[in-house]
Design an enzyme around this catalytic site. Structure first.
Site, PDB file in Angstrom:
ATOM      1  CG  ASP A 177     -70.281  30.864 -13.447  1.00  0.00           C
ATOM      2  OD1 ASP A 177     -71.250  31.290 -14.088  1.00  0.00           O
ATOM      3  OD2 ASP A 177     -69.231  30.457 -13.980  1.00  0.00           O
ATOM      4  CD  GLU A 199     -71.359  26.991 -17.868  1.00  0.00           C
ATOM      5  OE1 GLU A 199     -71.995  28.047 -18.010  1.00  0.00           O
ATOM      6  OE2 GLU A 199     -70.140  26.963 -17.609  1.00  0.00           O
ATOM      7  CD  GLU A 222     -65.135  33.453 -16.779  1.00  0.00           C
ATOM      8  OE1 GLU A 222     -65.664  33.382 -17.891  1.00  0.00           O
ATOM      9  OE2 GLU A 222     -65.470  32.751 -15.813  1.00  0.00           O
TER      10      GLU A 222
HETATM   11  O1  GCW Z   1     -70.389  30.150 -16.429  1.00  0.00           O
HETATM   12  C1  GCW Z   1     -69.293  30.704 -17.058  1.00  0.00           C
HETATM   13  C2  GCW Z   1     -69.079  29.904 -18.310  1.00  0.00           C
HETATM   14  C3  GCW Z   1     -68.319  30.650 -19.359  1.00  0.00           C
HETATM   15  C4  GCW Z   1     -69.009  31.990 -19.555  1.00  0.00           C
HETATM   16  C5  GCW Z   1     -68.957  32.753 -18.246  1.00  0.00           C
HETATM   17  C6  GCW Z   1     -69.664  34.099 -18.307  1.00  0.00           C
HETATM   18  C7  GCW Z   1     -69.361  33.206 -21.562  1.00  0.00           C
HETATM   19  O2  GCW Z   1     -68.387  28.733 -17.964  1.00  0.00           O
HETATM   20  O3  GCW Z   1     -68.319  29.866 -20.508  1.00  0.00           O
HETATM   21  O4  GCW Z   1     -68.467  32.727 -20.609  1.00  0.00           O
HETATM   22  O5  GCW Z   1     -69.628  32.028 -17.263  1.00  0.00           O
HETATM   23  O6  GCW Z   1     -70.762  34.188 -17.803  1.00  0.00           O
HETATM   24  O7  GCW Z   1     -69.113  35.043 -18.831  1.00  0.00           O
END
Ligand code: GCW
Length: 748
Positions: free
Chosen positions: A395, A423, A320
């Protein structure tokens, strides 16, 4: 998923600060038993009825060693606080047993009394404890002992929990030790005070005030962690700011470490892979560059000068937008070992995240990437590296199968990463108890070494014998008075800690204990509330992502439905929803069998065979692994379409039932927590209906099938659902609104 920019800057004017100061000065202290959630599960409210005398008889005095470390003092203070609160009188503190019913605390080193007793302390290791009722100098006493002071502290909390949950304490013979060595909370807190995916206010770390001012909140935080056995805290976001490695912040970190240390908590930091460039002013961060290696060695030595018992680093690399070894053509192992070698002389560890993927429209199935990157590196990581693997391969979705790396890396330390902050599960307000999700993840059988090779056994080291074992949870803690944004969110912090201590423990038992400690022991309250909690996660799965669907939420905020989110110029396919649902005229679901992406091939043969078979695939993961015709007959005899719709509807019904259940319980709860939970449940019903209606409207536009009998059509048009967007959601990284202005005209 998401976010390229995470630095949200916050400008607080001096004026505002001054005003806040005035408010604090004139604010009245909270009444002793204000049930505002601040005390978490450590409320220690008075015991009434028959129990009171029984407990008093077994807690007449507190016998502590004369010389006490800060940790032993914390154990003593907690016992005094707890016993005074619950039994209505402070125990007399002495150094020898003078009366029946004494509580004796200490270690063989700190206490001659304990040294002289045969307690069987050997079996409880360096963090465990023994609690036994025995005769000391001819008097009945309860001994709370450990090999180390922190063991005693854990024992003290366990003893108090028995009173809190109304269990007898007269004849005790308990022994326990944690099954996992590193039990860590990962804070996604930024240095500007914001929290990525945080739904409980700002960061609890007040960087501006540190190191001079140490808020009492830090101590209360540490107490809560110690009460459930958490022994590590990563202070800052994995999308890390390089400033954490500067002397300015190291001094602040040292101050925090000083508060947490007596409670057995080690401090860790997330660091950016590019720190040698940004902090060290080198030209490169290449792990094979001797100058880079030397820089990390120096930096780590400096960190240990500030924090002698520093735990180590957590690293998000090549993910990311974060830099990583890939930038230099190096492997993840080379990157991890770079840090590991700098930390090894100090016994520090590296928690290297396996959440590595490239957001590339042409890349293969997103959920396959992490395995494909890491599996070939098995055995290549240094001994003080632990690979931190999310529970599922995508995720933190409401439901995912277990991550195929579990069981697949016998020569690598593997730790589990769970997300405590919700989240993807309704964030601050929804009541979703994650104990069942965590338990499902831990109990998943990888079949790596035959039946019973559960994820729990991979991470506790009993399957492959690792010594560096670990589990991490992304914290849901913030500056809100109740720490977690809602009282029920506290249960997720609680259950994480308890399962980290014993990954085989039962989510239901833990829920029950939490309810008893947080609210009341009255079974008329405990039973229905535990039932609500146990049903809550499945309800959320039902109304959000049933039957193995995943990632159907609104982009960016991850709040509310967004099944229509499709790839575009600013939306990589694997951040979209349609990529995951693969819904089309013929059916729905992601074909991950051999005829599709073959992600199934990453699992052990027994598991793979089960997932690959349409008939044997667990139905709650069906659409994760298969693209299934809308008219496919499910085991229930219903078509897939009917079944899907019914799941959405069932989710809403369950939340309505939760709300009805709660509304009957007013007389057992203080008005503050009752009202807040009731209103949050009303909100959750609303959100669940929104999810149901928007999802049905969207998928019906594709399946073009009629709704099953008895299901009402969505009240709005699909267009209306698509146009609706919540612009600002707490915890969403990035400065601007999440709604694209052209898609969602600003309402007049
Ligand atoms: O789930 C995602 C989140 C991001 C997060 C990423 C991660 C910290 O949307 O905000 O970043 O995972 O785990 O690195």
């Amino acid at each position: 998923m998401l976010q390229l920019t995470h630095s949200r800057r916050r400008r607080r004017s001096t004026l505002l600060l001054a005003a806040a100061g005035l408010i604090t000065l004139f604010a009245l202290p909270a009444p002793a038993h204000a049930a505002d959630g601040y005390r978490l599960w450590l409320r220690y409210v008075p015991v009434r009825g028959a129990w009171l005398n029984r407990y008093r008889r077994a807690a007449t005095e507190l016998v502590a060693p004369r010389k006490r470390s800060p940790t032993l003092r914390a154990a003593q203070a907690e016992l005094e606080r707890g016993l005074t609160g619950m039994l209505g009188q402070p125990p007399a503190v002495t150094h020898s047993v003078t009366a029946a019913g004494a509580i004796v605390i200490g270690t063989p080193r700190s206490s001659a009394l304990i040294r002289g007793l045969a307690l069987g302390l050997r079996r409880v290791g360096s963090e465990g404890y023994v609690i036994r009722t025995l005769l000391v100098h001819g008097r009945r006493a309860t001994v709370i002992a450990g090999n180390t002071d922190v063991g005693v502290l854990y024992g003290a909390f366990r003893f108090l929990r028995r009173i809190q949950t109304r269990r007898p304490i007269g004849k005790l013979s308990l022994a326990a030790r944690p099954k996992i060595r590193h039990r860590v909370l990962d804070f996604w807190d930024n240095l500007d005070g914001s929290v990525e995916r945080g739904y409980a206010g700002d960061s609890i770390w007040k960087w501006d005030e540190l190191p001079q001012y140490l808020s009492p909140r830090y101590t209360d935080f540490a107490r809560a962690c110690a009460s459930i056995g958490i022994n590590g805290v990563v202070l800052n976001n994995v999308n890390a700011s390089p400033y954490v490695l500067t002397p300015l912040y190291l001094a602040k970190i040292a101050a925090l470490a000083g508060v947490l240390r007596p409670y057995g908590i080690h401090v860790y930091l997330s660091v950016p892979f590019s720190a040698p460039i940004t902090v060290g002013r080198l030209k490169s961060a290449d792990p094979l560059d001797p100058a880079v290696q030397a820089w990390w060695r120096r930096k780590v030595a400096e960190v240990y000068r500030y924090v002698p018992d520093f735990g180590g680093f957590l690293m998000k690399a090549d993910s990311e937008g974060e830099p990583g070894p890939e930038n230099y053509g190096r492997t993840q192992a080379q990157g991890a070992n770079l840090l590991a070698r700098a930390l090894a002389p100090f016994h520090g560890i590296v928690m290297w995240r396996a959440f590595v993927y490239s957001t590339n429209p042409h890349s293969q199935d997103r959920v396959k990437q992490s395995y494909d990157i890491f599996k070939p590196l098995d055995g290549k990581f240094d001994r003080n590296v632990i690979l931190q693997v999310k529970n599922g391969p995508l995720d933190f979705q409401p439901r995912e199968p277990f991550h195929p790396l579990f069981g697949a890396m016998p020569h690598t330390n593997l730790m589990l990463e769970l997300e405590i902050t919700k989240e993807y599960l309704g964030q601050q307000t929804s009541l979703v108890y994650l104990g069942t999700l965590f338990q499902e993840a831990l109990r998943a059988d990888t079949w790596a070494r035959g039946r019973g090779s559960t994820v729990a056994r991979v991470i506790d080291g009993s399957l492959y014998g690792e010594r560096q074992t670990g589990i991490a949870g992304v914290a849901n803690i913030g500056s809100d008075r109740d720490w977690c944004g809602s009282v029920f969110n506290q249960s997720n912090w609680y259950v994480f800690g308890r399962l980290a201590w014993n990954p085989e423990a039962s989510a239901r038992t833990i829920a029950e204990q939490w309810v008893r400690m947080t609210f009341t022991n009255d079974p008329a309250f405990v039973r229905p509330v535990v039932r609500m909690m146990m049903a809550s996660r499945e309800a959320a799965v039902d109304y959000m992502d049933p039957l193995g669907l995943a990632s159907q939420m609104a982009a960016g905020t991850h709040f509310g439905p967004g099944p229509w989110v499709h790839p575009g110029p600013h939306m990589p396919p694997d951040w979209s929803s349609t990529y995951y649902s693969h819904a089309n005229r013929t059916g729905i679901g992601f074909n991950r069998t051999a005829s599709g992406s073959d992600a199934i091939g990453q699992y052990a043969p027994h598991v793979a065979a089960q997932f690959a078979s349409l008939r044997h695939c667990p139905q709650d993961l069906l659409l994760w692994f298969h693209h299934v015709p809308w008219t496919y007959r499910m085991r229930s005899g219903r078509t897939l379409w009917d079944s899907l719709v019914r799941h959405y509807a069932r989710g809403v019904e369950t939340v309505k039932w939760m709300r009805r259940t709660w509304l009957k319980l007013a007389r057992y709860v203080d008005p503050y927590r009752f009202r807040m939970t009731a209103d949050f449940l009303t909100l959750q019903v609303h959100n669940a209906e929104w999810w149901r209606d928007a999802s049905i409207a969207y998928f019906q536009s594709i399946s073009r099938l009629p709704l099953p009998a008895g299901v009402a059509p969505p009240p709005d048009s699909l267009k209306a659902y698509e146009a609706f967007c919540i612009p600002y959601v707490e915890g969403t990284p990035g400065a601007g609104p999440a709604c694209p202005p052209d898609d969602a005209p600003v309402p007049r």
